[in-house]
Design a protein around this motif. Sequence first.
Motif, short mmCIF file in Angstrom:
data_model
loop_
_atom_site.label_atom_id
_atom_site.label_comp_id
_atom_site.label_asym_id
_atom_site.label_seq_id
_atom_site.Cartn_x
_atom_site.Cartn_y
_atom_site.Cartn_z
N PRO A 115 0.70 -1.32 -0.02
CA PRO A 115 0.08 -0.10 -0.10
C PRO A 115 0.92 1.37 -0.01
N SER A 116 2.10 1.18 0.72
CA SER A 116 2.75 2.35 0.85
C SER A 116 3.53 2.58 -0.36
N LEU A 117 3.92 1.55 -1.10
CA LEU A 117 4.82 1.62 -2.49
C LEU A 117 3.86 2.26 -3.13
N GLY A 118 2.45 1.93 -3.30
CA GLY A 118 1.40 2.38 -4.35
C GLY A 118 1.27 3.91 -4.10
N ASN A 119 1.44 4.43 -2.81
CA ASN A 119 1.19 5.83 -2.58
C ASN A 119 2.30 6.65 -2.82
N ALA A 141 4.30 5.72 -5.51
CA ALA A 141 4.32 5.87 -7.01
C ALA A 141 3.32 6.95 -7.42
N ILE A 142 2.11 6.97 -6.74
CA ILE A 142 1.08 8.19 -6.87
C ILE A 142 1.86 9.60 -6.88
N PHE A 151 -4.49 13.73 -14.75
CA PHE A 151 -3.82 13.31 -13.53
C PHE A 151 -4.81 12.26 -12.74
N LEU A 152 -5.87 12.98 -12.34
CA LEU A 152 -6.81 12.52 -11.69
C LEU A 152 -7.37 10.99 -12.24
N LEU A 153 -7.54 10.86 -13.66
CA LEU A 153 -7.87 9.67 -14.42
C LEU A 153 -6.87 8.68 -14.27
N ALA A 154 -5.58 9.10 -14.21
CA ALA A 154 -4.53 8.08 -13.96
C ALA A 154 -4.45 7.70 -12.54
N SER A 155 -4.39 8.38 -11.73
CA SER A 155 -3.94 8.36 -10.29
C SER A 155 -5.25 7.21 -9.59
N TYR A 156 -6.50 7.85 -10.00
CA TYR A 156 -7.61 7.08 -9.21
C TYR A 156 -7.53 5.52 -9.53
N PRO A 157 -7.49 5.47 -10.91
CA PRO A 157 -7.39 3.72 -10.97
C PRO A 157 -6.06 3.01 -10.37
N MET A 207 5.04 10.17 -6.78
CA MET A 207 5.93 10.41 -7.96
C MET A 207 5.34 10.84 -9.23
N PHE A 208 4.10 10.33 -9.44
CA PHE A 208 3.36 10.78 -10.71
C PHE A 208 3.11 12.06 -10.59
N LYS A 209 2.56 12.82 -9.49
CA LYS A 209 2.14 14.14 -9.06
C LYS A 209 3.61 15.08 -9.09
N ASP A 210 4.72 14.35 -8.93
CA ASP A 210 5.88 15.30 -9.12
C ASP A 210 6.56 15.55 -10.44
N THR A 211 5.97 14.65 -11.44
CA THR A 211 6.50 14.75 -12.75
C THR A 211 6.81 16.25 -13.25
N PRO A 212 5.53 17.22 -12.77
CA PRO A 212 5.78 18.71 -13.61
C PRO A 212 7.07 19.05 -13.19
#
Lengths: 270, 212
Positions: B143-147, B149-150, B192-198, B152-157
């Motif tokens: 669970p923590s790894l998944g968080n 990763a998300i 971002f939302l569409l990718a993070s949520y799934p 990280m995703f939001k840090d790509t900007p």
Amino acid sequence: MPTDSTPTTEAATSTDPAPRIEFEDVEKKFGKTTVLKDLNFTIGRGERVTLIGPSGSGKTTILRLLMTLEDLTDGYIWVDGDPLTHDRRDGKRVELKPKQIAQVRKRIGMVFQQFNLFPNMSVLDNITEAPIHVLGQSKDEAKENALTLLDRVGLRNRADAHPTQLSGGQQQRVAIARALAMDPEILLLDEVTSALDPELVGDVLGVLEDVAETTDITMLIVTHEMQFARDVSQRVMMFDGGQIVEEAPPEEMFTRPKNERTQKFLEAII
Amino acid sequence: MFDSELFLEALPVLLKAFVEVTLVVTVLGSLLAAVLGLVWAIALRELPAAIGRPLRWVLDFIRMTPLPVHLLVVYYAFTQISPKTVGILVIGIHYSTYMAESYRSGIDSIRSGQWEAATALSLPRSRTWRAVILPQAIRNTLPSLGNWAIAMFKDTPFLIFISVPEMVTAARVFGGRNFSYIEAMTVAGLLFLLASYPTAVLMQKLEKKLAY
């Protein structure tokens, strides 16, 4: 009996076969607390010995030292005359390498109070894991042995279950099968029924009594089940303060304890 | 005012930047971070203190300094590496230090009896890790790894600092060209939302599947 192991000076100079287990001047400290001091005793081949005594008397520590779960502070432990963790070379105490320790440790198995089955594996995999990866058995061979052992502990129909799906008594019987699958010369039983519901104790002890009757495995038993100790063991050692205060065959120990400390202890628990 | 035509026009442009950069960096960065994080966590437990302690300092240093600084330093130090590769490596290594902490707590949560049972069976250390400890620890860590990763995703900007044309940069360019930013930024936010949520839902499913 191991024939492939290198005999030490101890074993080589002695004409009698070395005792199965020998503790020589063993000392164990946890920090500044001394748990065992100048402890000397031997256990014969195939002998079954129960260790009794109040908590903190060092009996579980003895099993844990034999299983190499604790480091010896001083002294030596010999298994069939082979050094377990430290050897004496030219009068000096030398720590053995992990690989050497593993060689001797393979002859020893242990069953724990808390079972310690691997929850991520099925019952069968719990039992076959070490035979396959330590003894080098083929998968089929290990499986066949495991199923025979499960038959013996009455759980063949639960081979594919996971430990969490079993009762405590069933888990402990699997743990016994797991230890036996390694074909140990020495079996250490550390309060194996203490974590069980009272009605499950009988099954586990029944399995162990069967093992005692049908094999010549040397057993070191720490238990509060005095009837079991009486039925299974040939000798009882009473510990207090890291010392053996009395040792005798069970009938004698439980009916006519000589030492006052033993008398008080037995009165309190029986 | 919100121009829905502009919104629809921005969509394919940003989707392209999203897939080509944001997604690629996140997926490869997460894999790198997950693998390296595990390597750090095991190394910190197994290595002697003489090596382990300096390693811990380096990891702490990385974790406690900002990602944009790392991006810029590596970007200017290794000009021969493409900015996108720099982004993947830096983000991956940066997040590996966080993931290492998650793995560590997952490993620490395994009861000592499991190690002791492995010793009592004479399982070699490597086998103990692989067959006993990690399957249990990773399940606790997932669970923590998944968080992470998300996160990280939001840090790509932040990749904007090393001029990688990720989605938010693309949205800015699109907005500047059309004199209206809100449509493109809305698209970016939605993607971002569409990718993070799934991803979050997927992680939950995976967790359940790994339960025993």
